[in-house]
Design an enzyme around this catalytic site. Structure first.
Site, PDB file in Angstrom:
ATOM      1  N   GLU A  64      27.149  46.442  27.199  1.00 47.22           N
ATOM      2  CA  GLU A  64      27.942  45.986  28.259  1.00 47.22           C
ATOM      3  C   GLU A  64      29.170  45.233  27.952  1.00 47.22           C
ATOM      4  OE1 GLU A  64      26.610  42.945  30.995  1.00 47.22           O
ATOM      5  OE2 GLU A  64      27.976  43.478  32.683  1.00 47.22           O
TER       6      GLU A  64
ATOM      7  N   HIS B 135      26.609  37.489  26.419  1.00 46.84           N
ATOM      8  CA  HIS B 135      25.116  37.328  27.007  1.00 46.84           C
ATOM      9  C   HIS B 135      24.135  38.488  26.565  1.00 46.84           C
ATOM     10  CE1 HIS B 135      26.752  39.600  30.416  1.00 46.84           C
ATOM     11  NE2 HIS B 135      25.723  40.158  30.464  1.00 46.84           N
TER      12      HIS B 135
HETATM   13 FE   LIG Z   1      25.238  41.738  31.452  1.00 41.15          FE
END
Ligand SMILES: [Fe+2]
Length: 241
Positions: free
Chosen positions: A197, A86
Site C-alpha cells: 500500500e 505500518h
Molecule cells: Fe494499510
C-alpha cells in the site's frame, strides 16, 4: 510473513518488555545479536505471528547528510516512498489478538471497528504518533494482508498510481481515501503476490496523549476501508498471504 519486529525507543525498554512477557506468562526466546541487529525477544502472538522486539540496529541514515540536508536525495526513481509506515495482519480471533497487543505490548488503539455488541472486529494500533503501526483484522492465523509505505502528500498518490499503471502493476483498490485514518491509499500486488500500500495524507490526525479511540460500526465497514466505495472487491477481502 516470516515475522514482524518492533524497535524499542531505549535499550532499557527491552528489559521492561521482557518483564511484561514474564508477567503475562508469554513464552519467549532471547535471540542473540544477529546480522546488523542486537539482542531480540521473540514470541508468538495470539494472531499466530512471530513477533520480535529489539533495540540495537546499525544506523544507515536516509541518503541525506545529517548537517544541512536537502529536502530529498538526488536520483530517486519510481514512487520512492521515504519510509515504511505500518502493516496489517489477520487473526482468527481478532478481539484476543488486539487485547494482547494492547495489554502486553502497550499499543494504543486509534480506531476500532466493532460488532453491535461492542466486540472488536478490527483495530488500528499505534506506538509512534501516527494512526497505526499495526492493524489487525479477521482472517487466518499468521496472515499478512499488506505492508504500507508512506507517501508525503495527497497529490503524490496520483503520481504513484501513474507509476504503478505504467509498470503494469496489478492495483487491488484505489487510488482513494480510507474512512478509517482518513489516509489516502492505493493497494497493489508486488510480483511475489504480496499486497503493498501507499499511505499518507492523514492531516486531520493529532495524536495527543489523551487521544481517544474512534469507533466504527460494522455497517460502515466499506466506507471505513474505502470512503468513496459502495462495495469492496472480492480480492481485497479474501486475498492475504
Ligand atoms: Fe494499510
Amino acid at each position: 510473513m516470516v515475522r514482524m519486529a518492533f524497535r524499542t525507543v531505549d535499550p532499557e525498554d527491552l528489559d521492561y518488555y521482557e518483564k511484561r512477557l514474564q508477567t503475562y506468562s508469554v513464552p519467549y526466546d532471547v535471540i542473540p545479536e544477529g546480522y546488523r541487529r542486537g539482542r531480540a525477544l521473540r514470541f508468538q502472538s495470539p494472531s499466530g505471528h512471530t513477533v520480535e522486539l529489539y533495540y540495537a540496529m546499525d544506523y544507515t541514515g536516509n541518503l541525506l547528510p545529517t548537517v544541512n540536508p536537502a529536502p530529498w536525495p538526488d536520483g530517486l526513481t519510481g514512487i520512492a516512498p521515504p519510509r515504511l509506515d505500518h502493516t496489517l495482519v489477520t487473526a482468527p480471533d481478532p478481539a484476543t489478538a488486539i487485547r494482547f497487543f494492547q495489554e502486553v505490548l502497550e499499543f494504543r488503539a486509534s480506531e476500532v471497528l466493532v460488532q453491535p455488541d461492542g466486540t472488536p472486529i478490527a483495530a488500528w494500533l499505534w506506538q509512534r504518533p501516527a494512526p497505526h503501526d499495526l492493524a489487525i483484522v479477521p482472517g487466518g492465523a499468521g496472515g499478512f494482508h499488506h505492508a504500507a509505505f508512506m507517501i508525503d502528500t495527497p497529490e503524490a498518490i496520483f503520481r504513484a498510481a501513474d507509476i504503478l499503471a505504467r509498470h503494469h502493476v496489478r492495483i487491488d483498490l484505489g487510488p482513494g481515501r480510507h474512512g478509517i485514518t482518513r489516509g489516502t491509499t492505493i493497494y497493489f500486488f508486488d510480483p511475489s503476490g504480496n499486497r503493498l500500500e501507499t499511505f499518507g495524507g492523514y492531516s486531520a490526525y493529532q495524536m495527543d496523549p489523551d487521544t481517544q479511540a474512534i469507533t466504527w460500526t460494522a455497517d460502515r465497514m466499506t466506507q471505513g476501508v474505502s470512503y468513496y466505495a459502495t462495495e469492496l472487491n472480492e480480492s481485497f477481502l479474501k486475498v492475504y498471504t
